[in-house]
Enzyme design. Structure first.
Site, PDB file in Angstrom:
ATOM      1  CB  SER A 135       6.326  84.345  89.863  1.00  0.00           C
ATOM      2  OG  SER A 135       7.625  84.552  90.352  1.00  0.00           O
ATOM      3  CE  LYS A 161       9.463  85.427  87.490  1.00  0.00           C
ATOM      4  NZ  LYS A 161       9.244  86.787  86.962  1.00  0.00           N
ATOM      5  CE  LYS A 163      10.798  86.056  91.324  1.00  0.00           C
ATOM      6  NZ  LYS A 163      11.323  87.232  90.606  1.00  0.00           N
ATOM      7  CD  GLU A 214      11.815  87.790  84.788  1.00  0.00           C
ATOM      8  OE1 GLU A 214      11.195  86.688  84.766  1.00  0.00           O
ATOM      9  OE2 GLU A 214      11.368  88.795  85.321  1.00  0.00           O
ATOM     10  CG  ASP A 239      11.910  92.327  85.587  1.00  0.00           C
ATOM     11  OD1 ASP A 239      11.543  93.513  85.513  1.00  0.00           O
ATOM     12  OD2 ASP A 239      11.538  91.590  86.528  1.00  0.00           O
ATOM     13  N   GLY A 291       4.859  90.886  86.935  1.00  0.00           N
ATOM     14  CA  GLY A 291       3.986  91.180  88.072  1.00  0.00           C
ATOM     15  C   GLY A 291       4.794  91.723  89.230  1.00  0.00           C
TER      16      GLY A 291
HETATM   17  O1  SMG Z   1       3.123  89.422  90.840  1.00  0.00           O
HETATM   18  O2  SMG Z   1       3.158  87.259  90.562  1.00  0.00           O
HETATM   19  C1  SMG Z   1       3.714  88.340  90.820  1.00  0.00           C
HETATM   20  C2  SMG Z   1       5.189  88.324  91.146  1.00  0.00           C
HETATM   21  C3  SMG Z   1       6.007  88.037  89.942  1.00  0.00           C
HETATM   22  O3  SMG Z   1       8.201  87.221  90.287  1.00  0.00           O
HETATM   23  C4  SMG Z   1       7.488  88.189  90.179  1.00  0.00           C
HETATM   24  N1  SMG Z   1       7.969  89.442  90.265  1.00  0.00           N
HETATM   25  O4  SMG Z   1      11.309  90.095  89.222  1.00  0.00           O
HETATM   26  O5  SMG Z   1       9.636  89.489  88.103  1.00  0.00           O
HETATM   27  C5  SMG Z   1      10.131  89.784  89.189  1.00  0.00           C
HETATM   28  C6  SMG Z   1       9.351  89.760  90.484  1.00  0.00           C
HETATM   29  C7  SMG Z   1       9.449  91.086  91.169  1.00  0.00           C
HETATM   30  C8  SMG Z   1       8.695  91.224  92.424  1.00  0.00           C
HETATM   31  S1  SMG Z   1       9.273  90.227  93.671  1.00  0.00           S
HETATM   32  C9  SMG Z   1       8.661  90.817  95.141  1.00  0.00           C
HETATM   33 MG    MG Z   2      11.799  89.516  87.196  1.00  0.00          MG
END
Ligand code: SMG
Ligand code: MG
Length: 369
Positions: A135, A161, A163, A214, A239, A291
């Site tokens: 991510s 992924k 953001k 997502e 999510d 995650g």
């Molecule tokens: O653990 O690699 C990881 C982070 C994956 O993007 C991630 N998590 O919305 O899916 C999500 C985010 C939530 C946590 S962001 C601090």
């Molecule tokens: Mg998410």
């Protein structure tokens, strides 16, 4: 099994690089670890709540308080504690799934260690390794983003992924798609940053052959996601909205999503996470493991979960060095884009005592008997 004590320990781990999402920037994790002491040994749980209530309403100080004052005492009332009895015993307490999940995880680890059973085997794992995705946070510029993605791909990550948020969506996605080509498995995560008024703008992402988008809309807007799914071709994955197996069945039934991100903390534990997996499998909806910037303890459990059959997309389970200079456990490493599912009893990993001692900022013990 009689749980004698619950230890609540806070550890501070700086991230190797800041992680920016539509709701904020993380530079350090303040993690709550839960350790239960049973008759034959201990068990470890990790609470995924963040420092501030920005991803969801939970936050780490509240999680610690609710475990100490409301959840742990309810376990004391049980004669025989098993992981399956934890959620029913805590059910009268409304909400707080991340706190409940951490306590259940510790009990589950304790129980499985005592009988020598790995978590993967217990949950129904069908694979020894799990394909690893990464991510990628919102960057300062497109060249910076391209460099970051290139470095991850060089390490072997199998899916990327990005953001996104309003102002950082179509252009970065276009740049990554153009630079790395059509074969790259690519998806985006908005963490609730858009509204239905953005539907036409979001549909511009359809040009980039994304695996999914997502959680574009608010956590409580399942109806809005159903409408949006009729206005764009990119599959919608939920999510934040998926808070239980019942919520997953409802969202899928209403056409709000065609893919589901599973996070045990968000749904109240690994047993409920398995039910989300099962309900999605029954509907033909693929799932993947999300995650929450976990330490090696949470990562170990996520790997066990992601080894279930309907986890058919790479998840956000990256190698330890994507997050930490030194993980609490032996580091998880990428091997040709995959990470091994632990095979030892319970989580199959334990915190390194020196690393743990060094990272600990506080600890308190709740005695149950
Ligand atoms: O653990 O690699 C990881 C982070 C994956 O993007 C991630 N998590 O919305 O899916 C999500 C985010 C939530 C946590 S962001 C601090
Ligand atoms: Mg998410």
């Amino acid at each position: 099994m009689k749980i004698e004590a619950v230890e609540l320990r806070r550890v501070r781990l700086p991230l190797v690089s800041p992680f920016r999402t539509s709701f904020g920037t993380q530079t350090v994790r303040d993690v709550l670890l839960v350790r239960v002491e049973g008759p034959d040994g201990e068990g470890w749980g990790e609470c995924v709540a963040m420092s501030e209530p920005l991803y969801s309403y939970e936050f780490v100080d509240a999680a610690q308080a609710v475990i100490r004052d409301h959840l742990a005492p309810r376990l004391a009332a049980l004669d025989d504690v098993t992981a399956h009895r934890v959620a029913p015993a805590l059910g009268a307490v409304k909400g707080h799934p991340m706190a409940k999940a951490a306590l259940e995880m510790a009990v589950l680890d304790c129980e499985l260690r005592a009988r020598g059973e790995p978590l993967g085997a217990f949950l129904g794992a069908v694979r020894d390794t799990v394909p690893s995705g990464v991510s990628v946070g919102i960057a300062g510029s497109i060249p910076e983003l391209i460099d970051t993605v290139a470095a991850y791909l060089e390490r072997g990550y199998m899916r990327v992924k990005l953001k996104i948020e309003p102002g950082w969506d179509v252009e970065p996605v276009r740049a990554v798609r153009e630079r790395f080509g059509d074969d790259l498995l690519l998806q985006v995560d908005a963490n609730t940053a858009y509204t239905l008024a953005d539907a036409r703008h979001l549909a511009r992402l359809d040009a980039f052959d994304l695996l999914l988008i997502e959680q574009p809309l608010a956590e409580d807007d399942v109806a809005g996601h159903s409408v949006l799914s009729g206005k764009m071709k990119t599959p919608i994955c939920l999510d934040e909205s998926i808070t239980s197996a019942a919520a997953a069945a409802d969202a899928v039934g209403r056409g709000a999503c065609s893919v589901v991100n599973i996070k045990a903390g968000r749904v109240g534990g690994y047993l409920e996470a398995r039910r989300v997996h099962d309900v999605c499998a029954a509907h033909g909806v693929p799932v993947w493991c999300g995650g929450m910037l976990e330490t090696g303890l949470g990562r170990a459990a996520n790997l066990a979960l992601a080894a279930l059959p309907n986890f058919s997309l790479p998840g956000d389970i990256s190698a330890s060095d994507r997050y930490w200079h030194t993980d609490l456990t032996a580091p998880f490493v990428l091997e040709e884009g995959h990470i091994r599912v632990p095979t030892g009893p319970g989580l199959g990993v334990s915190p390194d005592p020196d690393v743990l001692a060094h990272a600990t900022t506080s600890a308190e013990v709740v005695r149950l008997r």
